[in-house]
Design a protein around this motif. Structure first.
Motif, PDB file in Angstrom:
ATOM      1  N   SER A  99       0.820  -1.206   0.000  1.00 15.36           N
ATOM      2  CA  SER A  99       0.000   0.000   0.000  1.00 15.36           C
ATOM      3  C   SER A  99       0.855   1.257   0.000  1.00 15.36           C
ATOM      4  CB  SER A  99      -0.922  -0.018   1.228  1.00 15.36           C
ATOM      5  OG  SER A  99      -1.699   1.159   1.288  1.00 15.36           O
ATOM      6  N   VAL A 100       1.937   1.245   0.762  1.00 13.06           N
ATOM      7  CA  VAL A 100       2.858   2.384   0.787  1.00 13.06           C
ATOM      8  C   VAL A 100       3.386   2.682  -0.611  1.00 13.06           C
ATOM      9  CG1 VAL A 100       5.146   3.156   1.537  1.00 13.06           C
ATOM     10  CG2 VAL A 100       3.573   2.147   3.187  1.00 13.06           C
ATOM     11  N   PHE A 101       3.823   1.632  -1.291  1.00 13.14           N
ATOM     12  CA  PHE A 101       4.411   1.838  -2.616  1.00 13.14           C
ATOM     13  C   PHE A 101       3.366   2.346  -3.607  1.00 13.14           C
ATOM     14  CE2 PHE A 101       5.898   0.452  -6.828  1.00 13.14           C
ATOM     15  CZ  PHE A 101       7.156   1.048  -6.832  1.00 13.14           C
ATOM     16  N   LEU A 102       2.204   1.710  -3.618  1.00 15.39           N
ATOM     17  CA  LEU A 102       1.164   2.085  -4.586  1.00 15.39           C
ATOM     18  C   LEU A 102       0.603   3.472  -4.317  1.00 15.39           C
ATOM     19  CD1 LEU A 102      -0.768  -1.300  -4.828  1.00 15.39           C
ATOM     20  CD2 LEU A 102       0.760  -0.307  -6.544  1.00 15.39           C
ATOM     21  N   ASP A 103       0.700   3.927  -3.096  1.00 17.19           N
ATOM     22  CA  ASP A 103       0.181   5.238  -2.723  1.00 17.19           C
ATOM     23  C   ASP A 103       1.284   6.285  -2.755  1.00 17.19           C
ATOM     24  OD1 ASP A 103      -1.109   7.418  -1.581  1.00 17.19           O
ATOM     25  OD2 ASP A 103      -1.044   6.615   0.449  1.00 17.19           O
ATOM     26  N   LYS A 104       2.220   6.212  -1.844  1.00  6.79           N
ATOM     27  CA  LYS A 104       3.202   7.276  -1.657  1.00  6.79           C
ATOM     28  C   LYS A 104       4.207   7.388  -2.806  1.00  6.79           C
ATOM     29  CE  LYS A 104       1.412   8.142   2.342  1.00  6.79           C
ATOM     30  NZ  LYS A 104       0.534   9.338   2.505  1.00  6.79           N
ATOM     31  N   PHE A 105       4.646   6.239  -3.332  1.00  5.07           N
ATOM     32  CA  PHE A 105       5.699   6.272  -4.348  1.00  5.07           C
ATOM     33  C   PHE A 105       5.159   6.461  -5.756  1.00  5.07           C
ATOM     34  CE2 PHE A 105       7.853   4.543  -0.726  1.00  5.07           C
ATOM     35  CZ  PHE A 105       9.123   5.079  -0.817  1.00  5.07           C
ATOM     36  N   VAL A 106       4.091   5.777  -6.060  1.00  2.00           N
ATOM     37  CA  VAL A 106       3.515   5.920  -7.400  1.00  2.00           C
ATOM     38  C   VAL A 106       3.006   7.346  -7.611  1.00  2.00           C
ATOM     39  CG1 VAL A 106       1.626   5.173  -8.898  1.00  2.00           C
ATOM     40  CG2 VAL A 106       2.978   3.475  -7.649  1.00  2.00           C
ATOM     41  N   ALA A 107       2.463   7.958  -6.555  1.00  2.00           N
ATOM     42  CA  ALA A 107       1.974   9.335  -6.651  1.00  2.00           C
ATOM     43  C   ALA A 107       3.066  10.368  -6.377  1.00  2.00           C
ATOM     44  CB  ALA A 107       0.816   9.543  -5.690  1.00  2.00           C
ATOM     45  N   LYS A 108       4.257   9.908  -6.022  1.00  3.45           N
ATOM     46  CA  LYS A 108       5.395  10.776  -5.708  1.00  3.45           C
ATOM     47  C   LYS A 108       5.024  11.824  -4.657  1.00  3.45           C
ATOM     48  CE  LYS A 108       6.763  11.749  -9.991  1.00  3.45           C
ATOM     49  NZ  LYS A 108       7.624  12.171 -11.130  1.00  3.45           N
ATOM     50  N   LEU A 125      12.693   8.362  -8.870  1.00  2.00           N
ATOM     51  CA  LEU A 125      11.406   7.872  -8.368  1.00  2.00           C
ATOM     52  C   LEU A 125      10.537   7.282  -9.471  1.00  2.00           C
ATOM     53  CD1 LEU A 125      10.452  10.610  -5.738  1.00  2.00           C
ATOM     54  CD2 LEU A 125      11.387   8.318  -5.334  1.00  2.00           C
ATOM     55  N   ASP A 126      10.634   7.809 -10.673  1.00  2.00           N
ATOM     56  CA  ASP A 126       9.849   7.241 -11.777  1.00  2.00           C
ATOM     57  C   ASP A 126      10.281   5.817 -12.100  1.00  2.00           C
ATOM     58  OD1 ASP A 126       8.090   9.311 -12.262  1.00  2.00           O
ATOM     59  OD2 ASP A 126       9.403  10.316 -13.689  1.00  2.00           O
ATOM     60  N   ASP A 127      11.568   5.541 -11.922  1.00  2.00           N
ATOM     61  CA  ASP A 127      12.107   4.217 -12.272  1.00  2.00           C
ATOM     62  C   ASP A 127      12.036   3.221 -11.124  1.00  2.00           C
ATOM     63  OD1 ASP A 127      12.748   5.182 -14.792  1.00  2.00           O
ATOM     64  OD2 ASP A 127      14.779   5.759 -14.202  1.00  2.00           O
ATOM     65  N   LEU A 128      11.751   3.700  -9.919  1.00  2.00           N
ATOM     66  CA  LEU A 128      11.771   2.840  -8.742  1.00  2.00           C
ATOM     67  C   LEU A 128      10.736   1.723  -8.860  1.00  2.00           C
ATOM     68  CD1 LEU A 128      13.053   2.591  -5.862  1.00  2.00           C
ATOM     69  CD2 LEU A 128      11.005   3.780  -5.024  1.00  2.00           C
ATOM     70  N   THR A 129      11.137   0.508  -8.485  1.00  2.00           N
ATOM     71  CA  THR A 129      10.225  -0.631  -8.476  1.00  2.00           C
ATOM     72  C   THR A 129       9.941  -1.054  -7.037  1.00  2.00           C
ATOM     73  OG1 THR A 129      11.943  -2.346  -8.496  1.00  2.00           O
ATOM     74  CG2 THR A 129      11.248  -1.426 -10.636  1.00  2.00           C
ATOM     75  N   PHE A 130       8.901  -1.830  -6.860  1.00  2.00           N
ATOM     76  CA  PHE A 130       8.582  -2.329  -5.528  1.00  2.00           C
ATOM     77  C   PHE A 130       9.720  -3.201  -5.008  1.00  2.00           C
ATOM     78  CE2 PHE A 130       6.413  -5.443  -2.682  1.00  2.00           C
ATOM     79  CZ  PHE A 130       6.022  -4.553  -1.690  1.00  2.00           C
ATOM     80  N   ALA A 131      10.321  -3.990  -5.859  1.00  2.00           N
ATOM     81  CA  ALA A 131      11.434  -4.847  -5.448  1.00  2.00           C
ATOM     82  C   ALA A 131      12.595  -4.008  -4.932  1.00  2.00           C
ATOM     83  CB  ALA A 131      11.890  -5.726  -6.610  1.00  2.00           C
ATOM     84  N   LEU A 230       2.572  -7.669  -6.505  1.00  2.00           N
ATOM     85  CA  LEU A 230       3.828  -6.936  -6.359  1.00  2.00           C
ATOM     86  C   LEU A 230       4.953  -7.810  -5.806  1.00  2.00           C
ATOM     87  CD1 LEU A 230       2.665  -3.499  -4.894  1.00  2.00           C
ATOM     88  CD2 LEU A 230       3.535  -3.932  -7.192  1.00  2.00           C
ATOM     89  N   TYR A 231       4.602  -8.987  -5.303  1.00  2.00           N
ATOM     90  CA  TYR A 231       5.584  -9.831  -4.616  1.00  2.00           C
ATOM     91  C   TYR A 231       6.064 -10.993  -5.478  1.00  2.00           C
ATOM     92  CZ  TYR A 231       4.774  -7.591  -0.097  1.00  2.00           C
ATOM     93  OH  TYR A 231       4.703  -6.685   0.944  1.00  2.00           O
ATOM     94  N   ASN A 232       7.334 -11.331  -5.306  1.00  2.00           N
ATOM     95  CA  ASN A 232       7.867 -12.606  -5.783  1.00  2.00           C
ATOM     96  C   ASN A 232       8.413 -13.352  -4.558  1.00  2.00           C
ATOM     97  OD1 ASN A 232      10.410 -11.472  -5.195  1.00  2.00           O
ATOM     98  ND2 ASN A 232      10.729 -10.814  -7.313  1.00  2.00           N
ATOM     99  N   ASP A 233       8.906 -14.534  -4.752  1.00  2.00           N
ATOM    100  CA  ASP A 233       9.348 -15.358  -3.624  1.00  2.00           C
ATOM    101  C   ASP A 233      10.460 -14.684  -2.819  1.00  2.00           C
ATOM    102  OD1 ASP A 233       7.518 -17.296  -4.223  1.00  2.00           O
ATOM    103  OD2 ASP A 233       8.923 -18.554  -5.352  1.00  2.00           O
TER     104      ASP A 233
END
Length: 262
Positions: A99-108, A125-131, A230-233
């Motif tokens: 939720s943090v990533f999809l909210d705070k980071f995606v919206a910068k 920030l535009d290139d940042l991924t959840f990983a 958003l998750y992998n192993d």
């Protein structure tokens, strides 16, 4: 009674861990209740509801008042120690980070720029991924550097609360708070826009390495990766390690089966 009051032999006013928890406590006046609020755990809705219950605002149309008033209902030490009812809302740690990533980071939002400053502005920030975001939390002091991904266990003022609610079953919190302390919960999601309830959730591919910019494009089209997508192993195992205490707390106080990954 208090969680961190005895961890230091200094003056309680100088006990940073205790004072941090006091800063994130709110008193509900008419029921002498204390609510410990944790960012990304439905706290805008509860902060709005406390402000209305305490008679400071009339309704959601004045909702932006809450952002400058997090300390307005902070209890004094005696009030915190003699509260009749204490409650907190926990959240699955996997979902909270997503939720943090999809909210705070995606919206910068400002938290994302603070994160970039912590990394000496070496991230776009535009290139940042959840990983990349999750992996960076393994580098001190990143995990505790921002309240939106700081471990939930560090917000707990008390060793024991009367009720621990799971955000995943928020309807139970609404009903119980109304029944026990005559407290009405007012939904603030239309005010904040932080949630994903208005989007078509995507589970078709793995989005752990999708850039924040590309996710923003999807959101503008009314679509959004699900938390699980958003998750992998590797990230699952890393979060299990980094947030082991939060996972244990959620498992003990809520329901282990509600964790995104068990």
């Amino acid at each position: 009674m208090f969680n961190f009051s005895g961890v230091s032999l200094t003056s309680l006013k100088q006990n940073a861990r205790h004072q941090f928890c006091m800063d994130y406590a709110m008193q509900v006046f008419n029921s002498n209740a204390i609510y410990s609020f944790i960012p990304k755990n439905g706290c805008s809705t509860l902060r709005l509801s406390v402000a209305i219950a305490n008679g400071c605002i009339d309704g959601i149309e004045q909702g932006n008042w809450i952002h400058a008033n997090n300390q307005t209902f902070k209890p004094a030490l005696k009030e915190a120690a003699t509260a009749h009812y204490k409650f907190v809302i926990l959240r699955c740690p996997f979902r909270r980070l997503a939720s943090v990533f999809l909210d705070k980071f995606v919206a910068k939002e400002p938290d994302a720029w603070q994160y970039r400053d912590l990394l000496k502005r070496e991230v776009n920030l535009d290139d940042l991924t959840f990983a990349q975001f999750v992996k960076s939390l393994a580098v001190p002091p990143m995990k505790g550097a921002n309240i939106h991904w700081k471990p939930q266990s560090l917000f707990l003022l008390y060793k024991e609360y009367d009720d621990y609610f799971a955000l995943e079953h928020f309807e139970k919190a609404i009903a119980t708070l109304n029944e026990k302390i005559d407290f009405n919960v007012v939904d603030a999601r239309s005010l904040t826009g932080h949630g994903t309830d208005k989007f078509e959730m995507l589970n078709n591919v793995n989005y752990s390495h999708t850039s924040a910019f590309d996710i923003a494009v999807l959101k503008r089209a009314g679509k959004c990766p699900s938390h699980k997508a958003l998750y992998n192993d590797e990230l699952i195992q890393l979060v299990k390690k980094l947030y082991a205490e939060d996972i244990s707390l959620y498992t003990e106080r809520c329901n282990k089966s509600d964790l995104l990954f068990t």
